[in-house]
Design a protein around this motif. Structure first.
Motif, PDB file in Angstrom:
ATOM      1  N   LYS A  33     -51.914  -3.974 -15.883  1.00  0.00           N
ATOM      2  CA  LYS A  33     -53.295  -4.382 -16.155  1.00  0.00           C
ATOM      3  C   LYS A  33     -54.276  -3.225 -15.930  1.00  0.00           C
ATOM      4  O   LYS A  33     -55.168  -3.284 -15.079  1.00  0.00           O
TER       5      LYS A  33
ATOM      6  N   ASN B 153     -49.580  -3.050 -20.284  1.00  0.00           N
ATOM      7  CA  ASN B 153     -50.731  -3.936 -20.069  1.00  0.00           C
ATOM      8  C   ASN B 153     -50.363  -5.142 -19.212  1.00  0.00           C
ATOM      9  O   ASN B 153     -51.129  -5.551 -18.327  1.00  0.00           O
TER      10      ASN B 153
ATOM     11  N   TRP C  69     -56.779   4.116 -15.033  1.00  0.00           N
ATOM     12  CA  TRP C  69     -55.932   4.410 -16.185  1.00  0.00           C
ATOM     13  C   TRP C  69     -55.034   5.616 -15.947  1.00  0.00           C
ATOM     14  O   TRP C  69     -53.810   5.556 -16.145  1.00  0.00           O
TER      15      TRP C  69
END
Length: 433
Positions: free
Chosen positions: A228, A224, A234
Motif C-alpha cells: 500500500k 499495491n 514510495w
C-alpha cells in the motif's frame, strides 16, 4: 554532499557470484552501499536455486515466440523463466544471453547482413515502468551524438504508451529496420543510428508484448496490495521489495545481449533487484560501460524525485571498467541540477506532443521545459562519462558526471546536437544513404 562512492575490483566482485555463504563474502558486501542488501538477497536466492536444464530452458525461451500460444500461456512461461524464481539463476541468464547472441548472429547471416560497424557505444533502458517518463535514453543519445558514436537500439512499447521505435519514427527517422550500409554511413557521418531489436531477429511479437504487460501488471498489483505505497514511503518500499516480484527475463537478456558488440554499453534498470543479473552479464561478456537506476523506479538517472528534500541521493550508477567497478550514489544537486517534482518528467500521452517538446529542447528552449531538459542532459552527461568523453577522468565519478552535464548543456546551446540530428534526418529523407 550526500555521496557514496566505492571502487571494487572485478576479481573481488566475481566472488559474490561464486557458491558459498554470505559470511564468506561479508568484506566485499560491506563495500557495496545500498547494493549490500540487494546482493545478500541475490546470494541467498542463488544458494537456493535448483537450475533448470539447458534443453528445457531453451524450449521455454523459444516458446515465447510461438504464435499459437495465447497470452495466458505466454505469461506462465515468463514466470517459469523469471530470474530468482528458484530455477533460474545468473548462470541461466548468461546462458540465454549467449543463446540469443547466437540466434541473432544466425538470423543476420541468413539475411546476408554484414554488420561490421564503426566502433560505437550502445545505450538501452529496460523500461521505466514505475514512472512513465519521456524517452530519456533515446533523446539523450541524440544530444550526446556529436561527441559519442552511438548505435541506439529499441523496441515498441511494452508497458508504456509508446516505445523508442515509435518515438524515432515520429521524429522522422524512417530507417529503424536494418540497413547495413546505411548504419555504417550514419555512424561514420553523424555518430548516431537506431535499430529496432525486432528487426535483428529478437523474439518480439504482439502476443509476447501483451504477456509481458500482463506480468508487469501482476507485479504492480502485488506491490499495491502487499505494501500500500504512498508518495511519502514510495522509495523505501521500492528499495526493500524482493523483486519487481517476477522479473521479466526480456528486460534482462534482450537489452544486454549487446549483439552489435559496442565499445561501451550503458543500460538502465527500473528496480535494484535486476542489478546483480545485469552486472553478471557485464562480467560474463567482458563489457565496459554504466548501469544506472533512479530510486523512484526509473531506468535512467533523474533530476526529479518523489522526495523533495535537497541533497538526498536518488540515483545510483555502476561504472564497469576493464578491471574495476565503481559504485556511486548521488543527488541532482551533486551534478549541478535543481531537484524537481517527479510529475514534471512524465511522458506525454500523445507521442507527437512529446516529440514536439524534444524538438523545442533541442533548439535551445530552457524555460518552458526546464525540468525535462535537465532530465535529458543528465542522461546525456551519463553517456559522455560512459564513453570517456569528459576531460576530468582522473576525478571521482560524480565530478565526471557533473562535467558531462555541462558538456551536454553546451551541445544543445551551441546548436551542435540539433544540427547534427537534422542533417542526419535530411540525409535519410533525401535517400542519400
Amino acid at each position: 554532499m550526500c555521496q557514496f562512492i566505492s571502487s571494487i575490483s572485478k576479481q573481488d566482485l566475481r566472488l559474490l557470484y561464486s557458491r558459498g555463504f554470505i559470511s564468506e563474502k561479508r568484506k566485499i558486501l560491506e563495500r557495496l552501499g545500498i547494493l549490500e542488501q540487494v546482493f545478500e538477497k541475490f546470494i541467498d536466492a542463488e544458494n537456493n536455486t535448483e537450475p533448470i536444464k539447458n534443453a528445457e530452458l531453451i524450449e521455454l525461451f523459444d516458446s515465447c515466440s510461438d504464435n499459437t500460444k495465447n497470452i495466458e500461456e505466454l505469461t506462465k512461461t515468463l514466470l517459469k523463466i523469471s530470474p530468482g524464481n528458484g530455477t533460474i539463476g545468473f548462470s541461466q541468464v548468461n546462458f540465454l544471453v549467449d543463446y540469443l547472441r547466437q540466434k541473432v548472429w544466425k538470423y543476420l547471416q541468413d539475411k546476408r547482413y554484414n554488420l561490421d560497424l564503426t566502433p560505437h557505444d550502445h545505450a538501452f533502458g529496460s523500461g521505466g515502468d514505475f514512472i512513465k517518463t519521456i524517452h530519456a535514453t533515446t533523446h539523450a543519445s541524440i544530444i550526446a551524438a556529436p561527441l559519442v558514436t552511438i548505435c541506439k537500439t529499441g523496441t515498441g512499447n511494452v508497458t508504456s504508451p509508446h516505445g523508442s521505435s515509435q518515438a524515432m519514427i515520429e521524429l522522422g527517422y524512417n530507417h529503424i529496420q536494418v540497413h547495413p550500409s546505411s548504419l555504417k554511413e550514419l555512424l561514420a557521418s553523424y555518430n548516431f543510428a537506431f535499430v529496432s531489436l525486432a528487426d535483428l531477429g529478437f523474439p518480439y511479437s504482439d502476443k509476447l508484448r501483451e504477456a509481458r504487460k500482463q506480468l508487469w501488471h501482476q507485479n504492480v498489483m502485488e506491490i499495491n496490495c502487499r505494501y500500500k505505497p504512498t508518495k511519502e514511503n514510495w522509495q523505501e518500499i521500492l528499495k526493500k521489495i524482493d523483486i519487481p516480484i517476477n522479473i521479466d527475463i526480456f528486460k534482462i537478456v534482450a537489452p544486454n545481449a549487446q549483439v552489435l558488440n559496442p565499445v561501451h554499453h550503458s543500460t538502465g534498470v527500473c528496480h535494484l533487484g535486476m542489478i546483480p543479473y545485469v552486472l553478471g552479464i557485464y562480467l560474463h561478456l567482458g563489457s565496459q560501460g554504466i548501469i544506472y537506476h533512479c530510486y523512484d523506479g526509473i531506468d535512467e538517472i533523474s533530476n526529479a524525485c518523489v522526495n523533495p528534500v535537497k541533497d538526498i541521493p536518488n540515483n545510483l550508477i555502476i561504472k564497469v571498467d576493464s578491471e574495476n567497478i565503481t559504485i556511486a550514489e548521488f543527488s541532482p544537486e551533486d551534478i549541478g541540477l535543481e531537484r524537481a517534482s517527479i510529475e514534471e518528467i512524465k511522458g506525454e500521452r500523445e507521442l507527437k506532443e512529446e516529440v514536439n517538446i524534444f524538438w523545442e529542447i533541442l533548439q535551445g528552449e530552457k524555460q518552458h521545459f526546464k525540468t525535462k531538459r535537465d532530465f535529458l542532459v543528465a542522461n546525456a552527461g551519463l553517456l559522455l562519462v560512459a564513453g570517456e568523453k569528459v576531460p576530468n577522468l582522473h576525478e571521482d565519478i560524480v565530478s565526471q558526471l557533473k562535467t558531462g552535464v555541462n558538456i551536454a548543456e553546451n551541445l544543445i546551446d551551441s546548436g551542435k546536437s540539433g544540427k547534427n540530428f537534422r542533417q542526419l534526418l535530411l540525409a535519410l529523407n533525401n535517400q542519400q544513404l
